[in-house]
Design an enzyme around this catalytic site. Structure first.
Site, PDB file in Angstrom:
ATOM      1  N   MET A   1      -7.527  -3.289  -1.143  1.00 60.35           N
ATOM      2  CA  MET A   1      -8.856  -3.499  -0.354  1.00 60.35           C
ATOM      3  C   MET A   1      -9.511  -4.129  -1.170  1.00 60.35           C
ATOM      4  SD  MET A   1     -12.166  -2.546  -2.091  1.00 60.35           S
ATOM      5  CE  MET A   1     -11.666  -2.971  -3.671  1.00 60.35           C
ATOM      6  N   PRO A   2     -10.568  -5.126  -0.548  1.00 64.94           N
ATOM      7  CA  PRO A   2     -11.202  -4.955   0.953  1.00 64.94           C
ATOM      8  C   PRO A   2     -10.256  -5.084   1.992  1.00 64.94           C
ATOM      9  CG  PRO A   2     -11.794  -6.674  -0.330  1.00 64.94           C
ATOM     10  CD  PRO A   2     -10.504  -6.918  -0.676  1.00 64.94           C
ATOM     11  N   PHE A   3     -10.453  -4.889   3.115  1.00 64.13           N
ATOM     12  CA  PHE A   3     -10.424  -5.834   4.191  1.00 64.13           C
ATOM     13  C   PHE A   3     -10.985  -6.442   5.455  1.00 64.13           C
ATOM     14  CE2 PHE A   3      -9.453  -4.428   8.874  1.00 64.13           C
ATOM     15  CZ  PHE A   3      -8.065  -4.638   9.060  1.00 64.13           C
TER      16      PHE A   3
ATOM     17  N   THR B   1     -15.082  -4.839   4.533  1.00 67.93           N
ATOM     18  CA  THR B   1     -14.907  -3.282   4.290  1.00 67.93           C
ATOM     19  C   THR B   1     -14.016  -3.391   3.512  1.00 67.93           C
ATOM     20  OG1 THR B   1     -14.699  -2.909   6.692  1.00 67.93           O
ATOM     21  CG2 THR B   1     -14.397  -1.716   5.246  1.00 67.93           C
ATOM     22  N   MET B   2     -15.151  -2.500   2.716  1.00 68.62           N
ATOM     23  CA  MET B   2     -14.576  -2.620   0.594  1.00 68.62           C
ATOM     24  C   MET B   2     -15.392  -1.275  -0.235  1.00 68.62           C
ATOM     25  SD  MET B   2     -16.038  -5.328  -1.440  1.00 68.62           S
ATOM     26  CE  MET B   2     -17.398  -6.213  -1.685  1.00 68.62           C
TER      27      MET B   2
END
Length: 131
Positions: A1-3, A72-73
């Site tokens: 995480m994150p992506f 995204t996270m």
């Protein structure tokens, strides 16, 4: 995480690598992301099959060197941390990939711990909440 997903116009492998490093360094510096927490999809555009399009909404006069960065996270960062992240990504993209800061477009999407599976069909953040 994150992506992280990075879509860059006119980007060869070296430029994509430099942009990926810039984003990862910025995440580490501003949000304290661990060094081995790198999940990225890097895509170059330009040519017959894929293009990136942009206008000048909200001011920046972008050119054909535009870079879209989608992160995204998990939720929980402050507005100040997010602003620092955006600034640092622009600075490092300029330093590492010679990309004008005006061409860096970042979007951040937050979600919860149950929204992640790192493999084996498990929700690791739920199964091991201390991570």
């Amino acid at each position: 995480m994150p992506f992280v997903r990075i879509d860059a116009s006119r980007a060869d492998g070296a430029r994509l690598d430099a942009l990926g490093r810039a984003v990862h360094e910025a995440l580490r510096e501003t949000l304290g992301i661990p060094p081995d927490d790198r999940f990225q999809v890097l895509t170059g555009h330009g040519g017959g099959n894929s293009e990136l399009r942009q206008d000048s909404y909200l001011g920046p006069d972008r050119d054909d060197g535009v870079v879209y960065i989608a992160i995204t996270m998990r939720s929980g960062r402050t507005v100040a941390q997010k602003q620092a992240l955006y600034r640092r990504i622009a600075e490092l993209a300029h330093a590492h990939a010679d990309t004008e800061p005006r061409n860096i477009f970042v979007t951040l999407t937050e979600n919860g711990s149950a929204d992640w599976s790192f493999g084996h069909g498990r929700a690791q953040y739920v199964d091991a909440p201390g991570r």
